[in-house]
Design a protein around this motif. Structure first.
Motif, PDB file in Angstrom:
ATOM      1  N   GLU A  86      -2.999 -19.615  28.880  1.00 54.10           N
ATOM      2  CA  GLU A  86      -3.445 -19.492  27.496  1.00 54.10           C
ATOM      3  C   GLU A  86      -2.653 -20.419  26.585  1.00 54.10           C
ATOM      4  O   GLU A  86      -3.210 -21.096  25.715  1.00 54.10           O
ATOM      5  N   SER A  87      -1.334 -20.453  26.784  1.00 51.46           N
ATOM      6  CA  SER A  87      -0.487 -21.317  25.964  1.00 51.46           C
ATOM      7  C   SER A  87      -0.821 -22.788  26.179  1.00 51.46           C
ATOM      8  O   SER A  87      -0.968 -23.552  25.223  1.00 51.46           O
ATOM      9  N   LEU A  88      -0.960 -23.186  27.424  1.00 48.75           N
ATOM     10  CA  LEU A  88      -1.337 -24.565  27.720  1.00 48.75           C
ATOM     11  C   LEU A  88      -2.707 -24.897  27.137  1.00 48.75           C
ATOM     12  O   LEU A  88      -2.918 -25.979  26.570  1.00 48.75           O
ATOM     13  N   ASN A  89      -3.640 -23.957  27.263  1.00 45.72           N
ATOM     14  CA  ASN A  89      -5.004 -24.198  26.801  1.00 45.72           C
ATOM     15  C   ASN A  89      -5.059 -24.395  25.292  1.00 45.72           C
ATOM     16  O   ASN A  89      -5.767 -25.275  24.787  1.00 45.72           O
ATOM     17  N   ARG A  90      -4.302 -23.570  24.561  1.00 46.61           N
ATOM     18  CA  ARG A  90      -4.288 -23.710  23.096  1.00 46.61           C
ATOM     19  C   ARG A  90      -3.757 -25.081  22.687  1.00 46.61           C
ATOM     20  O   ARG A  90      -4.318 -25.752  21.819  1.00 46.61           O
ATOM     21  N   GLU A  91      -2.647 -25.493  23.318  1.00 46.68           N
ATOM     22  CA  GLU A  91      -2.045 -26.769  22.945  1.00 46.68           C
ATOM     23  C   GLU A  91      -2.949 -27.936  23.338  1.00 46.68           C
ATOM     24  O   GLU A  91      -3.105 -28.899  22.578  1.00 46.68           O
ATOM     25  N   LEU A  92      -3.567 -27.864  24.505  1.00 45.96           N
ATOM     26  CA  LEU A  92      -4.460 -28.932  24.939  1.00 45.96           C
ATOM     27  C   LEU A  92      -5.679 -29.036  24.034  1.00 45.96           C
ATOM     28  O   LEU A  92      -6.134 -30.138  23.701  1.00 45.96           O
ATOM     29  N   THR A  93      -6.212 -27.887  23.631  1.00 50.10           N
ATOM     30  CA  THR A  93      -7.351 -27.895  22.723  1.00 50.10           C
ATOM     31  C   THR A  93      -6.985 -28.563  21.402  1.00 50.10           C
ATOM     32  O   THR A  93      -7.740 -29.386  20.870  1.00 50.10           O
ATOM     33  N   SER A  94      -5.810 -28.229  20.901  1.00 51.98           N
ATOM     34  CA  SER A  94      -5.354 -28.841  19.652  1.00 51.98           C
ATOM     35  C   SER A  94      -5.197 -30.348  19.796  1.00 51.98           C
ATOM     36  O   SER A  94      -5.610 -31.121  18.924  1.00 51.98           O
ATOM     37  N   ARG A  95      -4.630 -30.782  20.911  1.00 53.06           N
ATOM     38  CA  ARG A  95      -4.392 -32.211  21.099  1.00 53.06           C
ATOM     39  C   ARG A  95      -5.685 -32.988  21.324  1.00 53.06           C
ATOM     40  O   ARG A  95      -5.832 -34.114  20.840  1.00 53.06           O
ATOM     41  N   VAL A  96      -6.595 -32.409  22.080  1.00 55.36           N
ATOM     42  CA  VAL A  96      -7.879 -33.089  22.302  1.00 55.36           C
ATOM     43  C   VAL A  96      -8.657 -33.195  20.995  1.00 55.36           C
ATOM     44  O   VAL A  96      -9.278 -34.226  20.707  1.00 55.36           O
ATOM     45  N   THR A  97      -8.630 -32.136  20.190  1.00 62.35           N
ATOM     46  CA  THR A  97      -9.323 -32.167  18.891  1.00 62.35           C
ATOM     47  C   THR A  97      -8.744 -33.250  17.991  1.00 62.35           C
ATOM     48  O   THR A  97      -9.482 -33.998  17.337  1.00 62.35           O
ATOM     49  N   ALA A  98      -7.405 -33.341  17.947  1.00 65.58           N
ATOM     50  CA  ALA A  98      -6.768 -34.384  17.136  1.00 65.58           C
ATOM     51  C   ALA A  98      -7.125 -35.776  17.666  1.00 65.58           C
ATOM     52  O   ALA A  98      -7.355 -36.715  16.893  1.00 65.58           O
ATOM     53  N   HIS A  99      -7.188 -35.901  18.981  1.00 67.15           N
ATOM     54  CA  HIS A  99      -7.553 -37.188  19.583  1.00 67.15           C
ATOM     55  C   HIS A  99      -9.000 -37.549  19.235  1.00 67.15           C
ATOM     56  O   HIS A  99      -9.306 -38.715  18.977  1.00 67.15           O
ATOM     57  N   TRP A 100      -9.872 -36.546  19.218  1.00 71.68           N
ATOM     58  CA  TRP A 100     -11.276 -36.770  18.838  1.00 71.68           C
ATOM     59  C   TRP A 100     -11.376 -37.308  17.420  1.00 71.68           C
ATOM     60  O   TRP A 100     -12.117 -38.256  17.153  1.00 71.68           O
ATOM     61  N   GLU A 101     -10.648 -36.703  16.498  1.00 75.11           N
ATOM     62  CA  GLU A 101     -10.715 -37.123  15.092  1.00 75.11           C
ATOM     63  C   GLU A 101     -10.262 -38.572  14.938  1.00 75.11           C
ATOM     64  O   GLU A 101     -10.876 -39.363  14.213  1.00 75.11           O
TER      65      GLU A 101
END
Length: 609
Positions: free
Chosen positions: A135-150
């Motif tokens: 869960e912790s890894l998933n939250r951080e990865l989601t945040s980083r992928v979203t920032a990379h998308w922007e």
């Protein structure tokens, strides 16, 4: 065996019935089944099946459409499984056994936790801690992928938007990083899933977590290939450091200090070199200049750990020389012995059938090497000295059996020829390694627990090092703390017990992160310093001289760090790296340099003022 038949299923099913749809438990173990023997058209008729035993067969994968939607218990131990993603077809699965599958890695454990939200036990152990880690890894990865998308979308022209969506997935998998290198297969797998979901939704939504929330009472679990540290350094150095250099190199590996002169012989002056490994590469870096001195590649290998030694070699002319040798090991279960200055591999030890998690040399015998593997064995080798052709002939001295994956190895400082400590997934254990004893295969002598009668007693120990001849620093037994305990007092009070509570001297306050496998290190030469990185890129430094000199246990509130070095936020690939995970941190013998290895392909070096 050949394809299964309805008759065989009814013979081996429970309760006994002449209808497959009434069978609730089925034992197909020990039938030498191949993957193609599992016929989905036949097995899908087991509409009420809740328990399935496929242990001790020859399965490489499970068919993706078995149709066993009510399955709650699955046993697949002792097979040849290499792909576990098809387990997602069993959403109600609660118990899973996968022991004895040599091709499964730590990344597969995390994938299992992500794919099976109702899982309670894996290999007989509670799965909630692994779930919280995912869960912790998933939250951080989601945040980083979203920032990379922007950032990615902002850099694209409107007419190229459609092609950009295809390119984005490839870009995200290549550039988004988080967590130890040993988990890169899982994190890149999740990054691809998250980025594909982003593209499919047009960037409007990402499901931050697709897994059921679990209790956080247990520590986060994430099986890893360990990266321990063992450095030496002498006396009295003030803990006042400033960021000095940034070096890009393969991250996430063991770090050693290697005192050698320009000709490879041992000298009084020290040349501070750091060895790192990751992927198929091993790098040796000069901390003074930030230059990568040597780089060794082994295509197809994935290195997890390295360890230094210095050997005395007699040349053909009869002259004695000192060789700096670096042992590197990883996924293939092989140890490669690298001649550092010459830059070539001069020996390979086929040490284990499964990946090697960590290794270390004996402090008293330059040719004695401990290797620890996911096969739950620690082996002591004598690598010997190289012959005239610069070849090694290694011999096996001891085999030590563990009950869980060993993560850190630590010869007991006061008697390294007698006892070995190991931090493992299941706790901290000690083995008798005296070579004058007749038995060459041994189980542990003692298991140490850190809070008698509590949940913390059997948790993983992912950090382990001696501060001096007696005081041990260990991490992982309690969330957000590092434990200092007395070896001598604990050993003296063990009697005939196999499980012994350690004599705690102090607790050190550390990051409250649930992420595991962030290694600690010590500076035994001055017997006063403990170092540990965290998930934000910081380095925690503790002056523990008051604990070392005290005679009685100090059970007070956790001691705050003496200093926290903040992440210097360097620039890499034209971007500022604002946050990263420090997996390993270590100081050189004089504490002139402090080196931190990160998950963002950066080695950060601080220089003392």
């Amino acid at each position: 065996m050949g394809p299964l038949s309805a008759r065989l299923l009814m013979q081996r099913g429970r309760p006994k019935s002449d209808r497959l749809g009434k069978i609730r438990s089925l034992n197909l173990s020990g039938l030498k089944l191949l993957s193609e023997d599992l016929d989905p058209k036949l097995l899908c008729r087991l509409t009420q099946l809740q328990e399935l035993d496929l242990s001790n067969n020859q399965l490489e994968t499970l068919p993706a459409d078995l149709g066993l939607s009510h399955l709650r218990i699955l046993r697949c131990a002792n097979n040849q499984l290499g792909d576990i993603t098809t387990l997602c077809q069993f959403p109600q699965l609660e118990e899973l056994s996968l022991e004895g599958n040599p091709f499964l890695t730590v990344n597969d454990n995390l994938k299992i936790s992500f794919l099976l939200p109702n899982l309670r036990k894996v290999n007989g152990k509670d799965a909630s801690s692994t779930s919280s880690q995912v869960e912790s890894l998933n939250r951080e990865l989601t945040s980083r992928v979203t920032a990379h998308w922007e950032k990615f979308v902002a850099s694209q022209s409107p007419e190229g938007a459609k092609k950009a969506q295809t390119d984005f997935v490839r870009s995200a998998v290549r550039d988004v990083r988080y967590g130890p290198e040993s988990l890169s297969e899982f994190t890149q797998w999740r990054v691809q899933m998250i980025s594909e979901e982003l593209v499919a939704s047009g960037g409007t939504q990402v499901h931050e977590t697709d897994i059921q929330e679990r209790s956080l009472k247990a520590t986060a679990a994430q099986e890893s290939r360990a990266r321990p540290v063992a450095l030496k350094r002498p006396d009295d150095v003030p803990l006042n450091l400033s960021p000095n250099k940034r070096v890009c190199a393969s991250p996430l590996a063991q770090v050693e200090d290697n005192p050698v002169g320009s000709d490879g012989s041992q000298t009084g002056a020290t040349s501070q070199t750091v060895a790192t490994c990751g992927g198929e590469s091993v790098c040796v870096i000069d901390c003074q200049t930030g230059i990568v001195l040597h780089k060794y590649k082994a295509p197809g290998e994935e290195f997890f750990s390295v360890a230094w030694t210095a050997l005395t070699v007699v040349t053909q002319a009869g002259h004695k020389k000192r060789w700096s040798v670096l042992a590197a090991a990883g996924l293939r279960g092989q140890v490669r012995l690298l001649h550092v200055r010459a830059g070539f591999c001069c020996g390979v030890i086929r040490a284990h059938k499964r990946a090697i998690a960590t290794l270390c040399f004996s402090p008293n015998h330059e040719t004695h090497l401990f290797t620890a593997s996911y096969d739950k064995r620690i082996i002591l080798w004598d690598i010997g000295a190289p012959n005239d052709d610069y070849e090694f002939q290694a011999s096996q001295l001891l085999t030590l059996d563990t009950t869980s994956t060993p993560l850190r190895l630590c010869p007991v400082a006061s008697c390294p020829d007698d006892y070995l400590l190991a931090g493992c997934e299941g706790g901290c254990c000690c083995w008798d390694v005296r070579l004058d004893q007749p038995q060459k295969r041994r189980v542990f002598e003692v298991e140490f627990v850190f809070s008698e009668g509590s949940e913390a007693s059997s948790r993983r120990v992912d950090g382990l090092a001696f501060v001096n001849k007696d005081v041990v620093a260990s991490k992982g037994s309690g969330l957000g703390t590092i434990c200092l305990w007395s070896w001598s007092q604990t050993w003296a009070g063990r009697g005939r017990q196999v499980t012994v509570a350690v004599v705690v001297l102090a607790w050190l306050q550390w990051s409250p992160t649930t992420l595991a496998y962030l290694s600690l290190s010590t500076c035994p030469a001055d017997e006063e310093t403990v170092l540990c990185g965290d998930e934000e890129g910081n380095v925690w430094i503790y002056d523990v001289r008051h604990v070392v000199t005290q005679q009685t246990p100090l059970l007070a509130a956790p001691q705050a760090p003496t200093q926290i070095l903040k992440w210097p936020q360097p620039r890499a690939l034209s971007q500022t790296v604002t946050k990263t995970m420090v997996n390993t941190v270590v100081a050189n013998p004089t504490l002139t340099y402090l080196t931190a290895l990160t998950d963002s392909n950066i080695v950060a070096i601080w220089k003392r003022r």
